[in-house]
Design a protein around this motif. Structure first.
Motif, PDB file in Angstrom:
ATOM      1  N   ALA A 102       0.816  -1.562  -0.239  1.00 14.21           N
ATOM      2  CA  ALA A 102      -0.393   0.132   0.162  1.00 14.21           C
ATOM      3  C   ALA A 102       1.068   0.932  -0.401  1.00 14.21           C
ATOM      4  CB  ALA A 102      -0.858  -0.018   1.449  1.00 14.21           C
ATOM      5  N   ASN A 103       2.360   0.986   0.392  1.00 19.29           N
ATOM      6  CA  ASN A 103       3.161   1.823   0.656  1.00 19.29           C
ATOM      7  C   ASN A 103       3.356   2.337  -0.627  1.00 19.29           C
ATOM      8  OD1 ASN A 103       4.184   4.573   2.338  1.00 19.29           O
ATOM      9  ND2 ASN A 103       6.297   2.928   1.576  1.00 19.29           N
ATOM     10  N   GLN A 104       3.774   1.645  -1.514  1.00 18.06           N
ATOM     11  CA  GLN A 104       4.068   1.655  -2.924  1.00 18.06           C
ATOM     12  C   GLN A 104       3.487   2.205  -3.740  1.00 18.06           C
ATOM     13  OE1 GLN A 104       4.245   0.528  -5.775  1.00 18.06           O
ATOM     14  NE2 GLN A 104       5.644  -0.021  -6.832  1.00 18.06           N
ATOM     15  N   VAL A 105       2.070   1.765  -3.260  1.00 18.99           N
ATOM     16  CA  VAL A 105       1.436   2.556  -4.464  1.00 18.99           C
ATOM     17  C   VAL A 105       1.191   4.264  -4.226  1.00 18.99           C
ATOM     18  CG1 VAL A 105      -1.258   2.379  -4.781  1.00 18.99           C
ATOM     19  CG2 VAL A 105       0.367   0.631  -4.455  1.00 18.99           C
ATOM     20  N   SER A 121     -11.547   2.525   4.970  1.00 18.40           N
ATOM     21  CA  SER A 121     -10.261   1.905   5.106  1.00 18.40           C
ATOM     22  C   SER A 121      -9.963   1.705   6.833  1.00 18.40           C
ATOM     23  CB  SER A 121      -8.844   2.965   4.983  1.00 18.40           C
ATOM     24  OG  SER A 121      -9.322   3.057   3.323  1.00 18.40           O
ATOM     25  N   THR A 122     -10.381   2.404   7.038  1.00 22.16           N
ATOM     26  CA  THR A 122     -10.935   2.328   8.636  1.00 22.16           C
ATOM     27  C   THR A 122     -11.519   0.152   9.747  1.00 22.16           C
ATOM     28  OG1 THR A 122     -10.675   4.913   9.173  1.00 22.16           O
ATOM     29  CG2 THR A 122     -11.988   3.328  10.968  1.00 22.16           C
ATOM     30  N   ILE A 123     -12.773   0.665   8.402  1.00 22.65           N
ATOM     31  CA  ILE A 123     -13.601  -0.809   8.933  1.00 22.65           C
ATOM     32  C   ILE A 123     -12.506  -1.911   8.194  1.00 22.65           C
ATOM     33  CG2 ILE A 123     -14.996  -2.605   8.400  1.00 22.65           C
ATOM     34  CD1 ILE A 123     -16.660   0.675   7.983  1.00 22.65           C
ATOM     35  N   GLY A 124     -11.550  -1.569   7.388  1.00 20.91           N
ATOM     36  CA  GLY A 124     -10.968  -3.268   6.850  1.00 20.91           C
ATOM     37  C   GLY A 124      -9.772  -3.607   7.039  1.00 20.91           C
ATOM     38  N   ILE A 125      -8.714  -1.997   8.675  1.00 19.90           N
ATOM     39  CA  ILE A 125      -8.193  -2.357   8.419  1.00 19.90           C
ATOM     40  C   ILE A 125      -8.529  -3.022  10.182  1.00 19.90           C
ATOM     41  CG2 ILE A 125      -6.168  -1.083  10.788  1.00 19.90           C
ATOM     42  CD1 ILE A 125      -5.725   1.001   8.252  1.00 19.90           C
ATOM     43  N   TYR A 126      -9.685  -2.873  11.011  1.00 21.85           N
ATOM     44  CA  TYR A 126     -10.347  -3.465  11.765  1.00 21.85           C
ATOM     45  C   TYR A 126      -9.968  -5.158  11.882  1.00 21.85           C
ATOM     46  CZ  TYR A 126     -13.702  -5.565  14.981  1.00 21.85           C
ATOM     47  OH  TYR A 126     -14.256  -6.418  16.043  1.00 21.85           O
ATOM     48  N   ILE A 127     -10.693  -4.728  10.333  1.00 20.66           N
ATOM     49  CA  ILE A 127     -11.265  -6.553   9.816  1.00 20.66           C
ATOM     50  C   ILE A 127      -9.909  -7.478   9.334  1.00 20.66           C
ATOM     51  CG2 ILE A 127     -11.716  -8.131   8.169  1.00 20.66           C
ATOM     52  CD1 ILE A 127     -13.967  -5.746   7.897  1.00 20.66           C
ATOM     53  N   PHE A 128      -8.359  -6.038   9.071  1.00 14.59           N
ATOM     54  CA  PHE A 128      -7.303  -7.098   8.901  1.00 14.59           C
ATOM     55  C   PHE A 128      -6.942  -7.787  10.379  1.00 14.59           C
ATOM     56  CE2 PHE A 128      -3.057  -6.481   8.066  1.00 14.59           C
ATOM     57  CZ  PHE A 128      -2.597  -6.886   7.439  1.00 14.59           C
ATOM     58  N   SER A 129      -6.748  -6.647  10.857  1.00 12.61           N
ATOM     59  CA  SER A 129      -6.381  -7.315  12.494  1.00 12.61           C
ATOM     60  C   SER A 129      -6.781  -8.367  13.213  1.00 12.61           C
ATOM     61  CB  SER A 129      -6.641  -5.540  13.444  1.00 12.61           C
ATOM     62  OG  SER A 129      -5.747  -4.796  13.074  1.00 12.61           O
ATOM     63  N   LEU A 130      -7.709  -8.136  12.906  1.00 13.21           N
ATOM     64  CA  LEU A 130      -9.537  -9.170  13.529  1.00 13.21           C
ATOM     65  C   LEU A 130      -8.718 -10.713  12.891  1.00 13.21           C
ATOM     66  CD1 LEU A 130     -11.452 -10.734  15.377  1.00 13.21           C
ATOM     67  CD2 LEU A 130     -13.168 -10.348  13.283  1.00 13.21           C
ATOM     68  N   LEU A 131      -8.216 -10.574  11.768  1.00  9.68           N
ATOM     69  CA  LEU A 131      -8.123 -12.159  10.789  1.00  9.68           C
ATOM     70  C   LEU A 131      -6.321 -12.495  11.131  1.00  9.68           C
ATOM     71  CD1 LEU A 131      -9.666 -11.491   7.048  1.00  9.68           C
ATOM     72  CD2 LEU A 131      -9.985 -12.800   8.987  1.00  9.68           C
ATOM     73  N   PHE A 137      -4.135   9.485  -1.225  1.00 10.70           N
ATOM     74  CA  PHE A 137      -4.898   9.691   0.200  1.00 10.70           C
ATOM     75  C   PHE A 137      -4.093   8.344   1.336  1.00 10.70           C
ATOM     76  CE2 PHE A 137      -4.861  14.157  -1.983  1.00 10.70           C
ATOM     77  CZ  PHE A 137      -3.835  14.686  -1.138  1.00 10.70           C
ATOM     78  N   VAL A 138      -5.733   7.335   0.648  1.00 12.82           N
ATOM     79  CA  VAL A 138      -5.812   6.286   1.549  1.00 12.82           C
ATOM     80  C   VAL A 138      -5.253   5.569   1.154  1.00 12.82           C
ATOM     81  CG1 VAL A 138      -7.451   4.487   1.131  1.00 12.82           C
ATOM     82  CG2 VAL A 138      -8.590   6.935   0.354  1.00 12.82           C
ATOM     83  N   ALA A 139      -3.945   5.409   0.072  1.00  8.26           N
ATOM     84  CA  ALA A 139      -3.401   4.391   0.509  1.00  8.26           C
ATOM     85  C   ALA A 139      -2.086   4.997   1.023  1.00  8.26           C
ATOM     86  CB  ALA A 139      -1.617   4.044  -0.760  1.00  8.26           C
ATOM     87  N   ALA A 140      -1.697   6.349   1.797  1.00  5.03           N
ATOM     88  CA  ALA A 140      -1.288   6.931   2.095  1.00  5.03           C
ATOM     89  C   ALA A 140      -1.953   6.487   3.841  1.00  5.03           C
ATOM     90  CB  ALA A 140      -0.722   8.542   2.964  1.00  5.03           C
ATOM     91  N   TYR A 141      -3.057   6.319   4.440  1.00  3.11           N
ATOM     92  CA  TYR A 141      -4.257   6.758   5.287  1.00  3.11           C
ATOM     93  C   TYR A 141      -3.206   5.312   6.101  1.00  3.11           C
ATOM     94  CZ  TYR A 141      -8.087   6.275   8.630  1.00  3.11           C
ATOM     95  OH  TYR A 141      -8.136   5.667   9.618  1.00  3.11           O
ATOM     96  N   THR A 142      -3.709   4.586   4.813  1.00  2.00           N
ATOM     97  CA  THR A 142      -3.864   3.160   5.429  1.00  2.00           C
ATOM     98  C   THR A 142      -2.516   2.568   6.032  1.00  2.00           C
ATOM     99  OG1 THR A 142      -5.357   2.662   3.458  1.00  2.00           O
ATOM    100  CG2 THR A 142      -4.250   0.573   4.401  1.00  2.00           C
ATOM    101  N   THR A 143      -1.078   2.531   5.105  1.00  2.00           N
ATOM    102  CA  THR A 143      -0.181   2.981   5.780  1.00  2.00           C
ATOM    103  C   THR A 143       0.159   3.349   7.086  1.00  2.00           C
ATOM    104  OG1 THR A 143       0.774   2.863   3.605  1.00  2.00           O
ATOM    105  CG2 THR A 143       2.281   3.720   5.134  1.00  2.00           C
ATOM    106  N   ILE A 144      -0.182   4.078   7.425  1.00  2.00           N
ATOM    107  CA  ILE A 144      -0.046   4.972   8.225  1.00  2.00           C
ATOM    108  C   ILE A 144      -0.574   4.225   9.748  1.00  2.00           C
ATOM    109  CG2 ILE A 144      -0.474   7.264   9.823  1.00  2.00           C
ATOM    110  CD1 ILE A 144       0.231   8.909   7.615  1.00  2.00           C
ATOM    111  N   VAL A 145      -2.431   4.076   9.532  1.00  2.00           N
ATOM    112  CA  VAL A 145      -2.832   3.160  10.656  1.00  2.00           C
ATOM    113  C   VAL A 145      -1.918   2.044  10.106  1.00  2.00           C
ATOM    114  CG1 VAL A 145      -5.035   2.130  10.904  1.00  2.00           C
ATOM    115  CG2 VAL A 145      -4.341   4.544   9.991  1.00  2.00           C
ATOM    116  N   HIS A 146      -1.804   0.642   9.262  1.00  2.00           N
ATOM    117  CA  HIS A 146      -1.177  -0.517   9.644  1.00  2.00           C
ATOM    118  C   HIS A 146       0.364  -0.363  10.310  1.00  2.00           C
ATOM    119  CE1 HIS A 146      -2.926  -3.351   7.410  1.00  2.00           C
ATOM    120  NE2 HIS A 146      -3.268  -2.409   6.553  1.00  2.00           N
ATOM    121  N   ALA A 147       0.976   0.781  10.260  1.00  2.00           N
ATOM    122  CA  ALA A 147       1.915   0.905  10.596  1.00  2.00           C
ATOM    123  C   ALA A 147       2.254   0.988  12.118  1.00  2.00           C
ATOM    124  CB  ALA A 147       2.822   1.887  10.712  1.00  2.00           C
TER     125      ALA A 147
END
Length: 305
Positions: A58-61, A94-104, A225-235
């Motif tokens: 996501a960061n490379q994108v 993205s916020t919902i997806g990151i929660y699902i990612f952490s759960l899985l 911006f979505v990829a940047a937000y996703t990268t920061i929250v994943h980190a």
């Protein structure tokens, strides 16, 4: 030439990673997509743990999308208002997806789910794009004018309430499908490590009837911006972003994107879509094939990531 990745906890060949980034950047510049749907599977094929591949992909994108979006700003083919509405939906998704990612990840099913989602989405979208592009090529060779609807023609989406005018795209459409599309792309971005351009571009063209010359730049704007937000929250949440890996991929990606943009100008739209469809299907088939292969080592003492 080896280099150690601190988060992935493994040594890799830096030249291979640069080549990956350059190849994906080239394809990104040629087809107008972020390239995340390719870099994440490629990293997984190279034995990078899927959780690291998704978050770092996501960061490379961001780099390849930013490079492409700048070119569209100069040409005046970027609808900032439409891109901003898509972005609002994307942040929510993205916020919902990151929660699902952490759960899985906590359930130990992340690797399998990521591979299955890639196979289904890439197979479906690649198949639909291939059928449409082949039909378009046949019509062009037969001298039949394209049957795609032009911007301004209406379907059921244009009858929804809460309409907003997007002057750059020459649209007067409800914000509901725009927010929904952005949310869906954001959800996929956080779970799959993709920018979502391979879904957003055809959706904007065929569903919302956005003019083709505005679609690519607007899609890349939202992806940044979505990829940047996703990268920061994943980190911060999952600690799965490998900065060293991301930097190497970005260096290759930015260089490759410039050459890809030049190459893309030499092909017609239907030819580009056909090549992209074949590429998407090839990645889906490879991932599906790997799902049925027995692992080389049934038992492993390596720490789970």
């Amino acid at each position: 030439m080896g280099i150690y990745l601190p988060i992935a906890e493994m040594s890799v060949n830096i030249l291979v990673l640069l080549a990956m980034g350059a190849a994906v950047g080239f394809l990104s510049g040629m087809f107008g997509v972020g390239g995340g749907f390719l870099i994440t599977p490629l990293l997984i094929f190279y034995n990078i743990p899927p959780a690291i591949a998704v978050a770092t992909g996501a960061n490379q994108v961001i780099a390849s999308s930013f490079s492409g979006a700048l070119a569209h700003v100069k040409r005046g083919t970027l609808d900032f208002k439409l891109g901003t509405v898509l972005l609002v939906g994307g942040i929510f998704g993205s916020t919902i997806g990151i929660y699902i990612f952490s759960l899985l990840r906590s359930l130990g099913q992340l690797d399998l789910i990521i591979s299955l989602i890639y196979v289904v989405f890439l197979g479906l979208i690649g198949g639909l794009m291939l059928v449409e592009s082949v039909n378009a090529i046949r019509r062009t060779r037969g001298g039949v004018p394209p049957s795609l609807k032009r911007s301004g023609q209406h379907n059921w989406i244009h009858r929804l309430p809460l309409k907003m005018r997007f002057r750059a795209s020459k649209l007067f459409v409800s914000v509901i499908p725009v927010l929904g599309l952005g949310a869906g792309i954001g959800l996929l971005s956080s779970i799959m490590g993709v920018g979502g351009g391979f879904i957003m571009v055809p959706a904007l063209i065929y569903l919302l009837k956005v003019p083709t010359n505005v679609v690519v730049g607007t899609s890349l704007f939202q992806i940044i911006f979505v990829a940047a937000y996703t990268t920061i929250v994943h980190a911060t949440t999952n600690q799965t972003v490998d900065v060293v890996l991301a930097f190497i991929l970005m260096v290759g990606g930015v260089a490759g994107a410039q050459y890809g943009a030049k190459a893309g100008q030499k092909l017609r739209g239907e030819q580009l879509r056909a090549l992209l469809a074949l590429l998407v299907l090839a990645v889906a088939i490879r991932l599906a094939f790997d799902l049925f292969l027995p692992p080389p080592n049934i038992y492993s003492l390596a720490p789970g990531i």
